[in-house]
Write a protein that holds these residues in place. Structure first.
Motif, short mmCIF file in Angstrom:
data_model
loop_
_atom_site.label_atom_id
_atom_site.label_comp_id
_atom_site.label_asym_id
_atom_site.label_seq_id
_atom_site.Cartn_x
_atom_site.Cartn_y
_atom_site.Cartn_z
N ALA A 97 10.22 -10.95 10.29
CA ALA A 97 10.52 -10.16 9.09
C ALA A 97 9.60 -10.55 7.94
CB ALA A 97 11.99 -10.35 8.69
N PHE A 98 9.33 -11.84 7.80
CA PHE A 98 8.43 -12.30 6.75
C PHE A 98 7.02 -11.77 6.97
CE2 PHE A 98 5.73 -15.88 5.01
CZ PHE A 98 5.79 -15.45 3.70
N LEU A 99 6.54 -11.85 8.19
CA LEU A 99 5.21 -11.33 8.48
C LEU A 99 5.14 -9.83 8.23
CD1 LEU A 99 4.34 -13.39 11.69
CD2 LEU A 99 3.43 -13.68 9.37
N GLY A 100 6.21 -9.12 8.59
CA GLY A 100 6.27 -7.68 8.33
C GLY A 100 6.25 -7.38 6.84
N LYS A 101 6.88 -8.24 6.05
CA LYS A 101 6.93 -8.06 4.61
C LYS A 101 5.53 -8.19 3.99
CE LYS A 101 9.28 -11.10 1.90
NZ LYS A 101 10.42 -11.73 1.19
N THR A 102 4.68 -8.98 4.62
CA THR A 102 3.32 -9.17 4.08
C THR A 102 2.38 -8.03 4.47
OG1 THR A 102 2.57 -10.47 5.97
CG2 THR A 102 3.56 -11.67 4.12
N ALA A 103 2.75 -7.26 5.49
CA ALA A 103 1.90 -6.15 5.94
C ALA A 103 1.78 -5.12 4.81
CB ALA A 103 2.48 -5.51 7.19
N GLY A 104 0.60 -4.64 4.60
CA GLY A 104 0.38 -3.61 3.60
C GLY A 104 0.22 -4.14 2.19
N ILE A 105 0.27 -5.46 2.02
CA ILE A 105 0.01 -6.03 0.70
C ILE A 105 -1.50 -5.96 0.48
CG2 ILE A 105 0.08 -8.14 -0.71
CD1 ILE A 105 2.84 -6.91 -0.27
N PRO A 106 -1.96 -5.35 -0.61
CA PRO A 106 -3.40 -5.26 -0.84
C PRO A 106 -4.05 -6.64 -0.78
CG PRO A 106 -2.22 -3.92 -2.43
CD PRO A 106 -1.18 -4.72 -1.67
N GLY A 107 -5.13 -6.73 -0.05
CA GLY A 107 -5.82 -8.00 0.12
C GLY A 107 -5.27 -8.82 1.26
N ASN A 108 -4.38 -8.24 2.07
CA ASN A 108 -3.82 -8.97 3.22
C ASN A 108 -4.89 -9.05 4.30
OD1 ASN A 108 -2.39 -10.17 5.23
ND2 ASN A 108 -0.76 -8.66 5.31
N ASP A 109 -5.80 -9.95 4.09
CA ASP A 109 -6.89 -10.18 5.03
C ASP A 109 -7.10 -11.67 5.11
OD1 ASP A 109 -8.13 -10.82 2.62
OD2 ASP A 109 -9.26 -8.96 2.53
N ASN A 164 0.80 -1.22 0.00
CA ASN A 164 0.00 0.00 0.00
C ASN A 164 0.84 1.28 0.00
OD1 ASN A 164 -2.40 -1.46 0.01
ND2 ASN A 164 -2.44 -1.59 2.23
N ALA A 165 2.10 1.17 0.41
CA ALA A 165 3.00 2.33 0.42
C ALA A 165 3.76 2.48 -0.90
CB ALA A 165 3.99 2.22 1.58
N GLY A 166 3.49 1.58 -1.85
CA GLY A 166 4.14 1.64 -3.14
C GLY A 166 5.50 0.95 -3.19
N VAL A 167 5.83 0.19 -2.14
CA VAL A 167 7.11 -0.51 -2.07
C VAL A 167 6.95 -1.92 -2.63
CG1 VAL A 167 8.92 -1.35 -0.51
CG2 VAL A 167 7.79 0.84 -0.05
N SER A 168 7.84 -2.30 -3.54
CA SER A 168 7.82 -3.64 -4.12
C SER A 168 8.44 -4.63 -3.15
CB SER A 168 8.60 -3.64 -5.44
OG SER A 168 8.60 -4.92 -6.01
N ARG A 169 7.73 -5.73 -2.88
CA ARG A 169 8.21 -6.76 -1.97
C ARG A 169 8.32 -8.08 -2.73
NH1 ARG A 169 8.66 -4.53 3.22
NH2 ARG A 169 10.09 -6.28 3.26
N GLN A 170 9.41 -8.81 -2.52
CA GLN A 170 9.65 -10.07 -3.22
C GLN A 170 9.24 -11.25 -2.34
OE1 GLN A 170 12.16 -12.47 -2.27
NE2 GLN A 170 11.80 -13.80 -4.01
#
Length: 118
Positions: A83-95, A43-49
């Protein structure tokens, strides 16, 4: 000895997931592609792998799965999981429709290399 980059294990996990999805009666008739090295923008526009990713629609809902693969010779520290859980935060549809999976393989490298030769 060959340096373990974890790529063999990621491919192994991708193959397992693709095989399971191909055999799944719940999503039969649908083509589900299991991807490696998927990049998602939060959601912040940051690409996560993410190591392994797939999505499918069922019952009018989009279900997405992100998988982190760790191929270590010792136990995984809690910081890696956090760290992995933090990486998933803010991913659209993270529900409730985003499944977060952490695959861990702890084996000596020489045994892992033997597994991947088959």
């Amino acid at each position: 000895m060959i340096k373990n980059t974890g790529k063999y294990y990621e491919k192994f996990v991708q193959t397992i997931q693709q095989t399971l999805l191909n055999a799944d009666k719940f999503i039969s008739g649908k083509t589900v592609l299991v991807e490696l090295d998927k990049k998602l923008v939060n959601n912040a526009g940051v690409s996560r792998q993410f190591d392994v990713y797939f999505e499918f629609e069922a019952g009018g809902h989009l279900y997405r799965t992100v998988i982190e693969c760790k191929d270590y010779a010792s136990a995984i520290k809690a910081e890696k999981i956090d760290a992995f859980l933090g990486k998933t935060a803010g991913i659209p549809g993270n529900d409730s429709n985003l499944l977060i999976v952490f695959y861990v393989q702890i084996m000596p490298d020489d045994f892992v290399m033997q597994l991947h030769r088959f």
